[in-house]
Design a protein around this motif. Structure first.
Motif, PDB file in Angstrom:
ATOM      1  N   LEU A   1      41.620 -41.977 -47.566  1.00  0.00           N
ATOM      2  CA  LEU A   1      40.428 -40.943 -47.224  1.00  0.00           C
ATOM      3  C   LEU A   1      39.110 -41.324 -47.331  1.00  0.00           C
ATOM      4  N   GLY A   2      38.921 -42.022 -48.672  1.00  0.00           N
ATOM      5  CA  GLY A   2      37.782 -42.502 -49.077  1.00  0.00           C
ATOM      6  C   GLY A   2      37.046 -43.357 -48.203  1.00  0.00           C
ATOM      7  N   GLY A   3      38.016 -44.414 -47.576  1.00  0.00           N
ATOM      8  CA  GLY A   3      37.399 -45.282 -46.580  1.00  0.00           C
ATOM      9  C   GLY A   3      36.911 -44.734 -45.276  1.00  0.00           C
ATOM     10  N   ALA A   4      37.787 -43.550 -44.929  1.00  0.00           N
ATOM     11  CA  ALA A   4      37.417 -43.081 -43.774  1.00  0.00           C
ATOM     12  C   ALA A   4      35.808 -42.125 -43.921  1.00  0.00           C
ATOM     13  N   PHE A   5      36.014 -41.651 -44.927  1.00  0.00           N
ATOM     14  CA  PHE A   5      34.656 -40.943 -45.264  1.00  0.00           C
ATOM     15  C   PHE A   5      33.459 -41.876 -45.449  1.00  0.00           C
ATOM     16  N   SER A   6      33.902 -43.087 -46.196  1.00  0.00           N
ATOM     17  CA  SER A   6      32.691 -44.011 -46.381  1.00  0.00           C
ATOM     18  C   SER A   6      32.385 -44.773 -44.894  1.00  0.00           C
ATOM     19  N   THR A   7      33.188 -44.818 -44.106  1.00  0.00           N
ATOM     20  CA  THR A   7      32.963 -45.251 -42.605  1.00  0.00           C
ATOM     21  C   THR A   7      31.910 -44.408 -42.050  1.00  0.00           C
ATOM     22  N   VAL A   8      32.328 -43.057 -42.019  1.00  0.00           N
ATOM     23  CA  VAL A   8      31.415 -42.320 -41.572  1.00  0.00           C
ATOM     24  C   VAL A   8      29.953 -42.325 -42.070  1.00  0.00           C
ATOM     25  N   GLY A   9      29.894 -42.330 -43.537  1.00  0.00           N
ATOM     26  CA  GLY A   9      28.667 -42.483 -44.116  1.00  0.00           C
ATOM     27  C   GLY A   9      27.855 -43.662 -43.507  1.00  0.00           C
ATOM     28  N   ARG A  10      28.614 -45.036 -43.639  1.00  0.00           N
ATOM     29  CA  ARG A  10      27.965 -46.315 -43.327  1.00  0.00           C
ATOM     30  C   ARG A  10      27.805 -46.489 -41.985  1.00  0.00           C
ATOM     31  N   TYR A  11      28.517 -46.099 -41.061  1.00  0.00           N
ATOM     32  CA  TYR A  11      28.471 -46.420 -39.679  1.00  0.00           C
ATOM     33  C   TYR A  11      28.214 -45.158 -38.917  1.00  0.00           C
ATOM     34  N   GLY A  12      27.392 -43.917 -39.647  1.00  0.00           N
ATOM     35  CA  GLY A  12      27.632 -42.729 -38.838  1.00  0.00           C
ATOM     36  C   GLY A  12      26.895 -42.750 -37.402  1.00  0.00           C
ATOM     37  N   LYS A  13      25.700 -43.553 -37.669  1.00  0.00           N
ATOM     38  CA  LYS A  13      24.897 -43.851 -36.253  1.00  0.00           C
ATOM     39  C   LYS A  13      25.686 -44.162 -35.072  1.00  0.00           C
ATOM     40  N   GLN A  14      26.544 -45.334 -35.461  1.00  0.00           N
ATOM     41  CA  GLN A  14      27.318 -45.997 -34.387  1.00  0.00           C
ATOM     42  C   GLN A  14      28.551 -44.808 -33.731  1.00  0.00           C
ATOM     43  N   LEU A  15      29.179 -44.057 -34.937  1.00  0.00           N
ATOM     44  CA  LEU A  15      30.219 -43.432 -34.726  1.00  0.00           C
ATOM     45  C   LEU A  15      29.819 -42.273 -33.662  1.00  0.00           C
TER      46      LEU A  15
ATOM     47  N   THR B   1      26.218 -53.093 -34.230  1.00  0.00           N
ATOM     48  CA  THR B   1      25.080 -52.150 -33.309  1.00  0.00           C
ATOM     49  C   THR B   1      26.009 -51.357 -32.587  1.00  0.00           C
ATOM     50  N   PHE B   2      25.335 -50.443 -31.945  1.00  0.00           N
ATOM     51  CA  PHE B   2      25.670 -49.558 -31.110  1.00  0.00           C
ATOM     52  C   PHE B   2      26.014 -50.425 -29.673  1.00  0.00           C
ATOM     53  N   SER B   3      25.323 -51.182 -29.178  1.00  0.00           N
ATOM     54  CA  SER B   3      25.628 -52.001 -28.068  1.00  0.00           C
ATOM     55  C   SER B   3      27.007 -52.620 -28.158  1.00  0.00           C
ATOM     56  N   ALA B   4      27.143 -53.501 -29.232  1.00  0.00           N
ATOM     57  CA  ALA B   4      28.204 -54.255 -29.693  1.00  0.00           C
ATOM     58  C   ALA B   4      29.483 -53.313 -29.659  1.00  0.00           C
ATOM     59  N   VAL B   5      29.404 -52.284 -30.318  1.00  0.00           N
ATOM     60  CA  VAL B   5      30.602 -51.222 -30.368  1.00  0.00           C
ATOM     61  C   VAL B   5      30.894 -50.886 -28.722  1.00  0.00           C
TER      62      VAL B   5
END
Length: 339
Positions: free
Chosen positions: A19-33, A123-127
């Protein structure tokens, strides 16, 4: 202690780590997600809105005549058939747009998670390129999973319908309660099997993206990884869905209130004999608020549970295939992507 170059430690994961990893991913990669999600679902919404506008303009005269008749007279087939075809086509377009959007998100979330686990930027384009390239395989995987999981339920319903037809043709005196009871027993008998199959293949979309697997190979891969840990994966997946559902509901509440207030203001401007166009204009604020709330909440529902599922996939590979050292070595390699 296992190394932690990214959002999770590269060792067997506990519930808090996932759960912490999921929330951390949202925080660090929120712009891409959320950027991918907004582009995907916003594009789908725009397509549906455009098709709805085209359908309405094509059958506006038929709708006016249907509404003029009211409840005193049945509408003619020359009016309701074109309207039904037009809005049925809109529903089909919406279904296709939702399927494509869901497949893209199923592909985009693991693509971001690949970099998040290693602590590397993207980056957004890479994803987007990665997700688009894997979308056909992800679509096939999700479709196959749905078909496999639904077969027992469809068979149960088919047997129930056959039973009802048989009872009616025999003019039996059995109570409808008996039929309801039999239908309930059929659902209860097949429901656990459907759930078991769904969890058994739940890691397949992650296998498609992480390992470049095809649909059938990804289903087999998921089946092997889930084996021996079904209940844990089921519980964590259920918890992630509950968290996303509650968050989605709380997000939609202020939008719903804002829409109701806007709808009340719009209805005050309607005359004594409103036409369909004026009703749509008056309720546009309400509709817009609901659609915006649904879009924002859908971003949560479409990102958080797949993030948890992707981390469960990584956890199972760490536990069964000793993937941790391989990931630690990969984290030390500079990322290879183009902006």
């Amino acid at each position: 202690m296992p190394p932690k170059p990214g959002v999770i430690p590269l060792g067997p994961l506990r519930l808090g780590d996932i759960l912490g990893g999921a929330f951390s991913t949202v925080g660090r990669y929120g712009k891409q997600l959320f950027g991918i999600g907004a582009a995907v679902y916003g594009g789908a919404l725009a397509v549906v809105a455009a098709s709805l506008a085209i359908a309405y303009s094509a059958v506006a005269d038929h709708l006016d005549r249907i509404l003029e008749l009211g409840s005193e007279e049945n509408p003619r087939s020359e009016d309701w058939v074109p309207a039904a075809v037009a809005f049925g086509s809109v529903a089909l377009v919406g279904l296709l747009a939702l399927a494509v959007s869901t497949a893209l998100m199923y592909a985009a979330v693991p693509a971001i998670l690949q970099e998040a686990v290693l602590g590397r930027p993207t980056t957004f384009s890479a994803v987007w390129r990665r997700a688009w390239a894997r979308m056909p395989a992800v679509t096939g995987t999700v479709l196959l999973t749905w078909l496999i999981a639904m077969v027992p339920l469809l068979l149960a319903w088919a047997a129930f319908i056959a039973f009802v037809i048989g009872m009616v043709s025999m003019d039996g005196d059995s109570s409808p309660l008996v039929m309801i009871l039999i239908g309930l027993i059929g659902v209860l008998a097949t429901g656990p099997l459907v759930t078991w199959l769904w969890v058994k293949f739940s890691l397949a979309p992650s296998a498609v993206v992480f390992e470049n697997q095809g649909p059938i190979a990804a289903l087999r891969r998921s089946s092997r990884l889930v084996r021996g840990d079904w209940w844990r994966i089921f519980g964590i997946t259920l918890l992630a869905g509950a968290i996303a559902g509650v968050t989605s509901y709380l997000i939609q509440l202020p939008f719903s209130l804002l829409g109701m207030f806007s709808g009340m203001l719009g209805s005050m401007n309607l005359g004594d004999d409103p036409n369909p166009a004026s009703v749509v204009v008056a309720m546009s604020g309400y509709i817009l608020a609901l659609l915006l709330g649904q879009l924002v909440s859908q971003l949560i529902v479409a990102t958080f549970p797949p993030l948890v599922t992707g981390l469960l996939y990584v956890d199972r590979r760490i536990r069964t295939e000793n993937l941790g050292p391989v990931l630690a070595e990969a984290a030390a390699v500079p990322p290879q992507y183009t902006a």
